[in-house]
Design an enzyme around this catalytic site. Structure first.
Site, PDB file in Angstrom:
ATOM      1  N   PRO A   1     -15.992  -2.347   2.602  1.00  0.00           N
ATOM      2  CA  PRO A   1     -17.331  -2.543   3.114  1.00  0.00           C
ATOM      3  C   PRO A   1     -18.226  -1.394   2.581  1.00  0.00           C
ATOM      4  CG  PRO A   1     -15.738  -1.425   4.457  1.00  0.00           C
ATOM      5  CD  PRO A   1     -15.124  -2.103   3.493  1.00  0.00           C
TER       6      PRO A   1
ATOM      7  N   LEU B   1     -21.809   3.065  -1.080  1.00  0.00           N
ATOM      8  CA  LEU B   1     -22.721   2.903  -0.240  1.00  0.00           C
ATOM      9  C   LEU B   1     -22.884   4.190   0.952  1.00  0.00           C
ATOM     10  CD1 LEU B   1     -22.148  -0.815   0.296  1.00  0.00           C
ATOM     11  CD2 LEU B   1     -24.200   0.262  -0.637  1.00  0.00           C
TER      12      LEU B   1
ATOM     13  N   TYR C   1       0.779  -1.120  -0.038  1.00  0.00           N
ATOM     14  CA  TYR C   1       0.069   0.028  -0.168  1.00  0.00           C
ATOM     15  C   TYR C   1       0.854   1.405  -0.108  1.00  0.00           C
ATOM     16  CZ  TYR C   1      -3.993  -2.708   1.489  1.00  0.00           C
ATOM     17  OH  TYR C   1      -4.748  -3.864   1.447  1.00  0.00           O
TER      18      TYR C   1
ATOM     19  N   ALA D   1     -18.005  -0.160  -0.564  1.00  0.00           N
ATOM     20  CA  ALA D   1     -17.845  -0.228  -2.034  1.00  0.00           C
ATOM     21  C   ALA D   1     -17.327   0.883  -2.532  1.00  0.00           C
ATOM     22  CB  ALA D   1     -19.265  -0.742  -2.730  1.00  0.00           C
TER      23      ALA D   1
ATOM     24  N   GLY E   1     -23.947   7.153   0.060  1.00  0.00           N
ATOM     25  CA  GLY E   1     -24.743   8.062  -0.568  1.00  0.00           C
ATOM     26  C   GLY E   1     -24.273   9.139  -1.123  1.00  0.00           C
TER      27      GLY E   1
HETATM   28  N1  LIG Z   1      -7.264  -7.942   0.950  1.00  0.00           N
HETATM   29  C1  LIG Z   1      -7.320  -7.140  -0.137  1.00  0.00           C
HETATM   30  O1  LIG Z   1      -7.048  -7.577  -1.114  1.00  0.00           O
HETATM   31  C2  LIG Z   1      -7.928  -5.656   0.037  1.00  0.00           C
HETATM   32  C3  LIG Z   1      -8.268  -4.921  -1.111  1.00  0.00           C
HETATM   33  C4  LIG Z   1      -8.515  -3.751  -0.887  1.00  0.00           C
HETATM   34  C5  LIG Z   1      -8.762  -3.212   0.162  1.00  0.00           C
HETATM   35  N2  LIG Z   1      -8.311  -3.821   1.291  1.00  0.00           N
HETATM   36  C6  LIG Z   1      -8.255  -3.354   3.041  1.00  0.00           C
HETATM   37  O2  LIG Z   1      -9.492  -2.984   3.168  1.00  0.00           O
HETATM   38  C7  LIG Z   1      -9.932  -1.810   3.631  1.00  0.00           C
HETATM   39  C8  LIG Z   1     -11.025  -1.242   3.255  1.00  0.00           C
HETATM   40  O3  LIG Z   1     -11.050  -0.767   1.632  1.00  0.00           O
HETATM   41  P1  LIG Z   1     -11.398   0.440   1.286  1.00  0.00           P
HETATM   42  O4  LIG Z   1     -10.670   1.593   2.096  1.00  0.00           O
HETATM   43  O5  LIG Z   1     -11.129   0.489  -0.260  1.00  0.00           O
HETATM   44  O6  LIG Z   1     -12.900   0.614   1.664  1.00  0.00           O
HETATM   45  P2  LIG Z   1     -14.390   1.097   1.235  1.00  0.00           P
HETATM   46  O7  LIG Z   1     -15.165   1.133   2.241  1.00  0.00           O
HETATM   47  O8  LIG Z   1     -14.804   0.430  -0.099  1.00  0.00           O
HETATM   48  O9  LIG Z   1     -14.003   2.580   0.721  1.00  0.00           O
HETATM   49  C9  LIG Z   1     -13.598   3.469   1.774  1.00  0.00           C
HETATM   50  C10 LIG Z   1     -13.459   4.747   1.183  1.00  0.00           C
HETATM   51  O10 LIG Z   1     -14.890   5.475   1.101  1.00  0.00           O
HETATM   52  C11 LIG Z   1     -14.869   6.720   1.499  1.00  0.00           C
HETATM   53  N3  LIG Z   1     -15.370   6.889   2.751  1.00  0.00           N
HETATM   54  C12 LIG Z   1     -15.013   6.217   3.966  1.00  0.00           C
HETATM   55  N4  LIG Z   1     -15.727   6.685   5.235  1.00  0.00           N
HETATM   56  C13 LIG Z   1     -16.793   7.459   4.572  1.00  0.00           C
HETATM   57  C14 LIG Z   1     -17.852   8.049   5.172  1.00  0.00           C
HETATM   58  N5  LIG Z   1     -18.095   7.937   6.378  1.00  0.00           N
HETATM   59  N6  LIG Z   1     -18.404   9.055   4.483  1.00  0.00           N
HETATM   60  C15 LIG Z   1     -18.080   9.226   3.121  1.00  0.00           C
HETATM   61  N7  LIG Z   1     -17.144   8.513   2.632  1.00  0.00           N
HETATM   62  C16 LIG Z   1     -16.447   7.781   3.361  1.00  0.00           C
HETATM   63  C17 LIG Z   1     -13.255   7.190   1.573  1.00  0.00           C
HETATM   64  O11 LIG Z   1     -12.974   7.656   0.349  1.00  0.00           O
HETATM   65  P3  LIG Z   1     -12.767   9.267  -0.275  1.00  0.00           P
HETATM   66  O12 LIG Z   1     -13.006  10.107   0.958  1.00  0.00           O
HETATM   67  O13 LIG Z   1     -11.610   9.336  -0.894  1.00  0.00           O
HETATM   68  O14 LIG Z   1     -14.282   9.198  -1.353  1.00  0.00           O
HETATM   69  C18 LIG Z   1     -12.570   5.839   1.947  1.00  0.00           C
HETATM   70  O15 LIG Z   1     -11.373   5.960   1.384  1.00  0.00           O
HETATM   71  C19 LIG Z   1      -8.460  -0.982   2.901  1.00  0.00           C
HETATM   72  O16 LIG Z   1      -8.204   0.304   3.454  1.00  0.00           O
HETATM   73  C20 LIG Z   1      -7.478  -1.906   3.074  1.00  0.00           C
HETATM   74  O17 LIG Z   1      -6.884  -2.048   4.355  1.00  0.00           O
HETATM   75  C21 LIG Z   1      -7.917  -5.202   1.366  1.00  0.00           C
END
Ligand SMILES: NC(=O)c1ccc[n+]([C@@H]2O[C@H](COP(=O)([O-])OP(=O)(O)OC[C@H]3O[C@@H](n4cnc5c(N)ncnc54)[C@H](OP(=O)(O)O)[C@@H]3O)[C@@H](O)[C@H]2O)c1
Length: 329
Positions: free
Chosen positions: A219, A225, A62, A221, A227
């Site tokens: 979680p 998700l 990362y 997406a 809004g």
């Molecule tokens: N094992 C694997 O292959 C794998 C793959 C992917 C991810 N992961 C892990 O899983 C974690 C979660 O993935 P992800 O961060 O991509 O999750 P996600 O839930 O799909 O997206 C998170 C994104 O949503 C936005 N967000 C988060 N909280 C919010 C809120 N309360 N209100 C509005 N927007 C919000 C932020 O983006 P913006 O502010 O930029 O819009 C944030 O970066 C990663 O950080 C990583 O540690 C693992």
């Protein structure tokens, strides 16, 4: 560290205990995000600590270059490190950051190199939860598990996890560990959210059967998700304004509207529905979402406490249908 509404759970059948909401750290050092800088990362990590989040999920790959998120997380955690669960991963292409891999990233040699590199970057003597980031089809799982077992015995790693495995691979790993008497995987990290329920076909049943805790990634997406994309447009600075734009362009706006109405009818935010639905799934140990702003972390930390009723779950199934088992045949 203050204690808030956040709950704590055991990971599968292990004694490892984590907050029901964790912090995904793939935004630390992500080009174009507010958390690209150490200052931005500190704000998010410190907010997580204040909210009682104890699980910090990172990986060797990362950041704008491999290793960067681990280094930034270590700086942000500082002296709080001992109080939290640091989870990191090896096994995807680290572009030489852990030394040469010869395309065998589940091999004993590569694992030994990788753990030392992650320990150095994380500035710690041990990794709480060490994941195989993706299966290595070239290396027998027995070799991978045997090397990981040695790391546990050496005290460099406390618990083992897998990620992106199919159900049969989780079962194979479980029985391989049972046969050798070595340490087994206690956690499984997979793509899983209301919009993508493929994990329910094989992965979550396998995790339940063998006592692994599921850590759903994506979680929200990618934020779909929350809004904030419901009008079919990406707000400036949001993740989907600069990556994976197709997700917004191809969004099912009717589905997003039904989801928004479902949340509003219960006085909930969409983030609360997304997190609480995952937290209500039997196998889920902790919901790990990334965040780019402290306000997001604070909202997320409090978002898993709604307890959906059976009727709520049925209604959500109608908005976000399960993937039929026939999809497998
Ligand atoms: N094992 C694997 O292959 C794998 C793959 C992917 C991810 N992961 C892990 O899983 C974690 C979660 O993935 P992800 O961060 O991509 O999750 P996600 O839930 O799909 O997206 C998170 C994104 O949503 C936005 N967000 C988060 N909280 C919010 C809120 N309360 N209100 C509005 N927007 C919000 C932020 O983006 P913006 O502010 O930029 O819009 C944030 O970066 C990663 O950080 C990583 O540690 C693992």
């Amino acid at each position: 560290m203050t204690q808030n509404t956040i709950e704590y759970r055991q990971v599968g059948h292990s004694g490892l205990t984590v907050s029901t909401v964790g912090l995904g750290c793939n935004n630390l050092g992500r080009p174009g995000s507010v958390t690209e800088t150490q200052e931005g990362a500190d704000a998010v990590v410190h907010a997580a600590l204040e909210e009682g989040i104890t699980l910090f999920d990172v990986a060797d790959i990362y950041g704008s270059h491999p290793g960067l998120s681990e280094t930034m997380l270590a700086k942000s955690l500082g002296s709080e490190r001992e109080k939290v669960v640091v989870a990191t991963k090896f096994g995807l292409d680290a572009q030489g950051a852990n030394g040469p891999d010869w395309g065998r990233r589940g091999s004993r040699k590569y694992i030994m190199q990788s753990v030392e590199a992650s320990l150095r970057r994380l500035g710690t003597d041990y990794i709480d939860l060490y994941y195989l980031h993706t299966p290595d089809p070239q290396t027998p799982i027995a070799e991978t598990l045997d090397a990981l077992d040695d790391l546990v015995k050496q005290g460099k790693v406390l618990y083992l996890g897998n990620s992106n495995m199919a159900g049969w691979q989780i079962a194979e790993a479980e029985f391989t560990a049972r046969m050798s008497g070595g340490n087994r995987f206690v956690a499984s990290q997979n793509h899983y959210n209301l919009m993508d329920r493929r994990a329910e076909l094989e992965v979550t049943p396998a995790a339940e059967a063998f006592g692994l805790g599921v850590m759903p990634y994506f979680p929200l997406a990618n934020g779909m998700l929350t809004g904030k994309y419901s009008a079919g447009k990406a707000p400036e600075g949001s993740r989907l304004s600069y990556v994976r734009q197709h997700m917004v362009e191809g969004a099912d706006l009717e589905q997003l509207k039904a989801y928004g109405d479902f949340a509003a009818a219960r006085g909930l935010t969409e983030v609360q529905v997304a997190f609480s639905w995952l937290a209500a799934q039997k196998s889920v140990a902790s919901v790990i979402a990334g965040a780019t702003r402290p306000e997001q972390v604070r909202e997320n930390a409090r978002a898993a406490s709604w307890k959906p009723t059976g009727e709520d779950l049925v209604e959500l199934d109608a908005i976000f249908p399960k993937v039929p088992r026939t999809a497998l045949f």
